[in-house]
Design a protein around this motif. Structure first.
Motif, short mmCIF file in Angstrom:
data_model
loop_
_atom_site.label_atom_id
_atom_site.label_comp_id
_atom_site.label_asym_id
_atom_site.label_seq_id
_atom_site.Cartn_x
_atom_site.Cartn_y
_atom_site.Cartn_z
N PHE A 97 56.91 50.14 37.02
CA PHE A 97 56.60 51.52 37.40
C PHE A 97 57.05 51.81 38.83
O PHE A 97 57.70 52.83 39.10
CB PHE A 97 55.09 51.76 37.26
CG PHE A 97 54.63 53.05 37.89
CD1 PHE A 97 54.81 54.26 37.25
CD2 PHE A 97 54.02 53.04 39.14
CE1 PHE A 97 54.40 55.46 37.84
CE2 PHE A 97 53.60 54.21 39.74
CZ PHE A 97 53.80 55.42 39.09
N ILE A 98 56.72 50.91 39.76
CA ILE A 98 57.06 51.13 41.17
C ILE A 98 58.57 51.17 41.37
O ILE A 98 59.10 52.06 42.04
CB ILE A 98 56.42 50.02 42.04
CG1 ILE A 98 54.90 50.18 42.05
CG2 ILE A 98 56.96 50.08 43.47
CD1 ILE A 98 54.17 49.03 42.73
N VAL A 99 59.29 50.20 40.79
CA VAL A 99 60.74 50.15 40.98
C VAL A 99 61.42 51.36 40.36
O VAL A 99 62.33 51.96 40.96
CB VAL A 99 61.31 48.84 40.39
CG1 VAL A 99 62.84 48.83 40.48
CG2 VAL A 99 60.74 47.63 41.12
N ARG A 100 60.98 51.77 39.16
CA ARG A 100 61.59 52.95 38.52
C ARG A 100 61.32 54.21 39.33
O ARG A 100 62.19 55.09 39.45
CB ARG A 100 61.05 53.11 37.10
CG ARG A 100 61.54 52.02 36.13
CD ARG A 100 60.99 52.27 34.72
NE ARG A 100 61.67 53.42 34.11
CZ ARG A 100 62.78 53.34 33.40
NH1 ARG A 100 63.38 52.16 33.23
NH2 ARG A 100 63.31 54.42 32.88
N LYS A 101 60.13 54.33 39.89
CA LYS A 101 59.80 55.50 40.71
C LYS A 101 60.68 55.54 41.97
O LYS A 101 61.13 56.62 42.40
CB LYS A 101 58.32 55.47 41.10
CG LYS A 101 57.40 55.96 40.00
CD LYS A 101 57.58 57.46 39.75
CE LYS A 101 56.60 57.99 38.75
NZ LYS A 101 56.80 59.44 38.47
N ILE A 102 60.90 54.39 42.58
CA ILE A 102 61.75 54.33 43.77
C ILE A 102 63.16 54.78 43.42
O ILE A 102 63.78 55.57 44.16
CB ILE A 102 61.76 52.90 44.34
CG1 ILE A 102 60.40 52.57 44.98
CG2 ILE A 102 62.88 52.74 45.39
CD1 ILE A 102 60.27 51.14 45.43
N VAL A 103 63.68 54.31 42.30
CA VAL A 103 65.04 54.67 41.89
C VAL A 103 65.13 56.16 41.61
O VAL A 103 66.06 56.85 42.05
CB VAL A 103 65.47 53.85 40.66
CG1 VAL A 103 66.79 54.37 40.10
CG2 VAL A 103 65.59 52.38 41.02
N ARG A 104 64.17 56.71 40.87
CA ARG A 104 64.20 58.14 40.53
C ARG A 104 64.07 59.02 41.76
O ARG A 104 64.74 60.05 41.88
CB ARG A 104 63.07 58.47 39.55
CG ARG A 104 63.30 57.98 38.13
CD ARG A 104 62.20 58.50 37.21
NE ARG A 104 62.35 58.02 35.86
CZ ARG A 104 63.17 58.54 34.96
NH1 ARG A 104 63.93 59.57 35.28
NH2 ARG A 104 63.23 58.05 33.74
N SER A 105 63.21 58.62 42.70
CA SER A 105 62.91 59.47 43.85
C SER A 105 63.93 59.39 44.97
O SER A 105 64.17 60.37 45.67
CB SER A 105 61.52 59.13 44.40
OG SER A 105 60.52 59.26 43.41
N PHE A 106 64.55 58.21 45.15
CA PHE A 106 65.40 58.01 46.33
C PHE A 106 66.79 57.50 45.98
O PHE A 106 67.45 56.88 46.81
CB PHE A 106 64.72 57.02 47.29
CG PHE A 106 63.36 57.47 47.74
CD1 PHE A 106 63.21 58.46 48.70
CD2 PHE A 106 62.22 56.91 47.18
CE1 PHE A 106 61.95 58.87 49.11
CE2 PHE A 106 60.96 57.31 47.59
CZ PHE A 106 60.82 58.30 48.55
#
Length: 443
Positions: A97-106
């Protein structure tokens, strides 16, 4: 002089048995255990001169071997409970979840994305004290994002290793500092700031040296290679286990006389319980616990046999011989060579170097008026750099296998790690030289 020669004889037996066992491809932990056993027998057989320990029996020697095995029992508990917590968090999908959110957001901001990926890589090792845990929990995920950013394979693998090494050095759990401090009867207090500065600086330099140039993240490619996070995760749920960890650690320091004493193993188990409660999917708790124990058998085994080996060396005088050799070296020689000696010794015997070399170094630096906390922090950040060196190379081999690296180990992978490692070694050496002026960091 007979006792001096006796100690040299025991030390030679230990070194020869360890070398022969490694040559016969015996595991590191068994090689150390055999070296401890044969060293104990050599201590009993070889002449000692006039010494109160001359009449030691086989039963007493075996008692020392068993007693030494429990020296780092508390460290093993911390290690296993912390890794169990991180394994549960990964199993629940929190890491994905954390890694996917980082990729999507930044994805469009390479600098920010690299910063956040560095933080993600630092957390598992900082919590568990193990670079191998970092590689196994988040290495492949971060590696796939780096691939989508156009980072070449060799630099990608080198970066995962360097971040894993710095995560193992980062506070709150630094096994080298803990073991050396325990051997010197020194409380493990005041290490957070110097360890944080050194490890984070090393991690950031490694990140931007090895992966700073390139294009923004190819979002579609990165997301297609990352595992899906289960439905139900959000930032609050992902952060709460770690906030619980920070709160419990700080509570004991803020209210030392009113808040009950909670050991780190219990703190990590509480965080594991929080993860189980918050998980949107049913977790295979028993399977995760079993896998955790299996994965950590080698590293925990090393810490157990290190205790036995150090006990035998202390009993026979071999440890004192090494301590004498260390404390009689000129300080200029130490400053000029420790950045080479520490990583090489870590590659040779792993955590055993912390009590073996670290303890006499603590005594020497303290005697010379240098700050032992800052100094030990610097050594504890240099030691994990050797985890890619033979004969052990635990973290290096784990990185290569986890990333399915196809290049050459030494001429490609290790070579790519040289410049970041030299930067870390230089920074740590400066901390050693100016440790007295930096003593406020340990306050």
């Amino acid at each position: 002089m007979t006792m001096f020669h006796h100690s040299i004889g025991v030390l030679i037996v230990i070194a020869v048995v360890f070398a022969l066992a490694k040559r016969m491809k015996v595991t590191t932990e068994l090689s150390m255990f055999l070296a401890a056993l044969f060293g104990a027998l050599a201590h009993m057989i070889l002449p000692k001169g006039v010494d109160p320990r001359s009449s030691i029996t086989l039963a007493e020697l075996l008692r020392h071997v068993v007693e030494g095995a429990f020296t780092y029992y508390d460290v093993c508990l911390i290690f296993m409970s912390a890794t169990f917590f991180m394994a549960l968090f990964k199993e629940a999908g929190g890491v994905a979840f954390i890694v996917r959110k980082i990729v999507r957001s930044f994805a469009g901001h390479r600098f920010v994305c690299l910063l956040l990926l560095t933080v993600v890589m630092l957390i598992p090792g900082a919590i568990t004290g193990s670079g191998a845990t970092t590689v196994l929990t988040v290495g492949a995920l971060v590696g796939s994002v780096l691939a989508a950013m156009g980072v070449p394979e060799t630099r990608r693998v080198a970066l995962v290793f360097m971040l894993a090494a710095m995560s193992a050095a980062a506070p709150p759990i630094n096994l080298w500092a803990m073991m050396a401090a325990a051997g010197a009867n020194m409380p493990y207090v005041g290490f957070a700031k110097p360890l944080l500065i050194l490890s984070v600086a090393g991690a950031l330099f490694s990140t931007f040296y090895l992966a700073g140039k390139g294009d923004p993240v190819d979002t579609e490619k990165a997301l297609s290679e990352l595992p899906e996070a289960p439905e139900g995760w959000n930032w609050f749920k992902a952060a709460l286990p770690f906030l619980t960890l920070v709160a419990l650690v700080l509570a004991g320091r803020i209210w030392p006389y009113t808040f009950p004493t909670v050991g780190l193993p219990l703190i990590f188990m509480i965080c594991a319980a929080v993860t189980i409660i918050l998980s949107p999917v049913k977790l295979r708790i028993l399977d995760v616990a079993t896998d955790t124990v299996k994965n950590l058998l080698g590293l925990v085994g090393i810490m157990v046999v290190v205790g036995s080996l150090i006990q035998v060396m202390a009993l026979s005088g071999a440890r004192g011989l090494i301590s004498l050799a260390v404390v009689t070296l000129p300080m200029t020689v130490l400053f000029a060579t420790l950045w080479i000696i520490l990583p090489l010794s870590e590659g040779l015997v792993q955590y055993a170097v912390a009590p073996l070399i670290g303890v006499p170094l603590i005594m020497l630096f303290n005697m010379k008026g240098l700050d032992p906390i800052v100094s030990l922090s610097a050594w504890a950040v240099m030691w994990p750099l050797g985890d890619c060196l033979p004969p052990t190379a635990v973290v290096g081999r784990a990185t290569v296998m986890e990333m399915d690296y196809k290049g050459r180990y030494f001429s490609d992978f290790v070579k790519a790690c040289i410049v970041p490692s030299l930067f870390v070694a230089l920074l740590c050496t400066l901390f050693l030289i100016y440790s007295k002026k930096l003593a406020f960091l340990g306050g």
